[in-house]
Design an enzyme around this catalytic site. Sequence first.
Site, PDB file in Angstrom:
ATOM      1  N   GLY A 158       0.745  -1.247   0.000  1.00 45.54           N
ATOM      2  CA  GLY A 158       0.000   0.000   0.000  1.00 45.54           C
ATOM      3  C   GLY A 158       0.773   1.293   0.000  1.00 45.54           C
ATOM      4  O   GLY A 158       0.177   2.363  -0.179  1.00 45.54           O
ATOM      5  N   GLU A 214       3.804  -6.713   1.667  1.00 44.20           N
ATOM      6  CA  GLU A 214       3.328  -7.084   0.323  1.00 44.20           C
ATOM      7  C   GLU A 214       3.295  -5.877  -0.616  1.00 44.20           C
ATOM      8  O   GLU A 214       2.241  -5.524  -1.146  1.00 44.20           O
ATOM      9  CB  GLU A 214       1.906  -7.653   0.419  1.00 44.20           C
ATOM     10  N   CYS A 259     -13.991   4.450 -28.345  1.00 43.99           N
ATOM     11  CA  CYS A 259     -15.225   5.216 -28.569  1.00 43.99           C
ATOM     12  C   CYS A 259     -16.000   5.509 -27.294  1.00 43.99           C
ATOM     13  O   CYS A 259     -17.155   5.091 -27.163  1.00 43.99           O
ATOM     14  CB  CYS A 259     -16.090   4.459 -29.544  1.00 43.99           C
TER      15      CYS A 259
HETATM   16  N1  LLP Z   1      -1.734  -6.856  -0.530  1.00 48.69           N
HETATM   17  C1  LLP Z   1      -3.058  -6.915  -0.738  1.00 48.69           C
HETATM   18  C2  LLP Z   1      -3.859  -7.828   0.082  1.00 48.69           C
HETATM   19  C3  LLP Z   1      -3.659  -6.084  -1.707  1.00 48.69           C
HETATM   20  O1  LLP Z   1      -4.977  -6.140  -1.883  1.00 48.69           O
HETATM   21  C4  LLP Z   1      -2.864  -5.197  -2.467  1.00 48.69           C
HETATM   22  C5  LLP Z   1      -3.453  -4.337  -3.493  1.00 48.69           C
HETATM   23  C6  LLP Z   1      -1.476  -5.193  -2.237  1.00 48.69           C
HETATM   24  C7  LLP Z   1      -0.945  -6.025  -1.242  1.00 48.69           C
HETATM   25  C8  LLP Z   1      -0.539  -4.311  -2.994  1.00 48.69           C
HETATM   26  O2  LLP Z   1      -0.793  -2.976  -2.805  1.00 48.69           O
HETATM   27  P1  LLP Z   1       0.226  -1.885  -3.382  1.00 48.69           P
HETATM   28  O3  LLP Z   1       1.517  -2.004  -2.633  1.00 48.69           O
HETATM   29  O4  LLP Z   1       0.419  -2.161  -4.828  1.00 48.69           O
HETATM   30  O5  LLP Z   1      -0.458  -0.606  -3.158  1.00 48.69           O
HETATM   31  N2  LLP Z   1      -5.678  -1.247  -9.437  1.00 48.69           N
HETATM   32  C9  LLP Z   1      -5.491  -0.235  -8.423  1.00 48.69           C
HETATM   33  C10 LLP Z   1      -4.789  -0.774  -7.192  1.00 48.69           C
HETATM   34  C11 LLP Z   1      -5.487  -1.945  -6.558  1.00 48.69           C
HETATM   35  C12 LLP Z   1      -4.758  -2.481  -5.355  1.00 48.69           C
HETATM   36  C13 LLP Z   1      -5.378  -3.737  -4.868  1.00 48.69           C
HETATM   37  N3  LLP Z   1      -4.690  -4.370  -3.776  1.00 48.69           N
HETATM   38  C14 LLP Z   1      -4.726   0.943  -9.025  1.00 48.69           C
HETATM   39  O6  LLP Z   1      -4.420   0.910 -10.219  1.00 48.69           O
HETATM   40  O7  LLP Z   1      -4.472   1.924  -8.337  1.00 48.69           O
END
Ligand code: LLP
Length: 421
Positions: free
Chosen positions: A239, A275, A346
């Site tokens: 996150g 993560e 489109c």
């Molecule tokens: N762990 C879990 C349980 C998650 O659900 C996520 C992301 C991560 C780790 C990784 O999060 P990160 O470090 O990448 O922020 N498609 C969206 C983002 C969706 C994130 C979903 N979960 C976007 O393009 O902003």
Amino acid sequence: MDHFLYRNGVLHAEDVPVTEIASAVGTPFYAYSTATLTRHFKLFDEALDGMDHLVCFAMKSNSNMAVIKLMGELGAGMDVVSIGEYLRAKAAGVPGDRIVFSGVGKTRDEMRVALEGGIRQFNVESEPELEALNEVAVSLGVKAPIALRVNPDVDAKTHAKIATGKSENKFGIPIATCRDVYKRAGEMAGIDVVGIDVHIGSQLTQLEPFELAFTKVAELTETLRADGHNIRRLDLGGGLGIPYERSNEAPPLPVEYGEMVKRTVGHLGCEIEIEPGRLISGNAGILVSSVIYLKHGEGRDFLIVDAAMNDLVRPSMYDAHHDIIPVVEAEAGVEQTKMDIVGPVCETGDTFAKGRDMPELGEGDLVAFRSAGAYGAVMASEYNSRPLIPEVLVKDDQFAVIRARPSFEEMINRDSIPEWI
Ligand code: LLP
């Protein structure tokens, strides 16, 4: 810092001119930098130095096999959310004991494959899932290692579609009632309780929400230990956000995040898992596109490029900002004009940017979308029958196509027409 810089007026990916890749593979395409991916992984790994830890790359952000292989060889674990991601990780040589399985809707079939193939831990998100996992594990004569994903009811202060840590979200088990679920889990023959999992959202640009959540997890660790559980692992999720708009964003650095982790949970002697996805892959990738037309509209200019919302959906889905820069650098002092940068699909939603200052560009000129390495290629579709675009990996002065552009025939021939038509 990434490795996409201008040299002699031309944007380079590491030591390769982006123009050279464009000539070789055509546009649009994604290009990733090995040095940036490596650097970002190491930043996290070093930020947790001094604690027993594993950085599990969130494969959902970028699951190209070459990227996974690279991460795996650096020593990363993987955070997977489907058996498809699990099988990719295994195929890239990542051992099961470095794979964490997250997600609210794991099926029994997925659980079985992961238990048979080897898994570090399931992050369990509900009681029905816990029961299903117990049954599958018992039927296989094994114990499934689990952490319960707790929902700490913390506001991640991010876009509503990617916030996950409030009680109204579908994720996790409320922290206030999870003790009972832990008790049940502790009594199940097919379950081995190893820890606690939390993930409050994505693209967080402040540490405070993490700190609140991790403090609650630390308290819960003590409570559960007093209840007799051997809590030995904390999965703190991903996150941490990245600066999409470089001119005015400066989210916390991994090192600051690492210090906060130590401050909040360091005294517990637990093994720490994190993560991260976006912070590793986001700024390690660009999307390169060419201008099809510059269209002068009424009071507005539209730069129509050959990438579209099907290739990079983030702007239309989350109103996300991506810096868009010319591949051939504009000369200093050149006049900039405000334009809307749009794709050929489109619908009006196929808009990447509005009123963006750009130098004069015309047909065939190349532009690069920055910060496109995470949630770019993985979220692409063939909407409007536009084949998925290629992915290229650069290392120093070499580059390789790591996913080829399918031909139109390949795309069309995936469908089949029943004989009764
Ligand atoms: N762990 C879990 C349980 C998650 O659900 C996520 C992301 C991560 C780790 C990784 O999060 P990160 O470090 O990448 O922020 N498609 C969206 C983002 C969706 C994130 C979903 N979960 C976007 O393009 O902003």
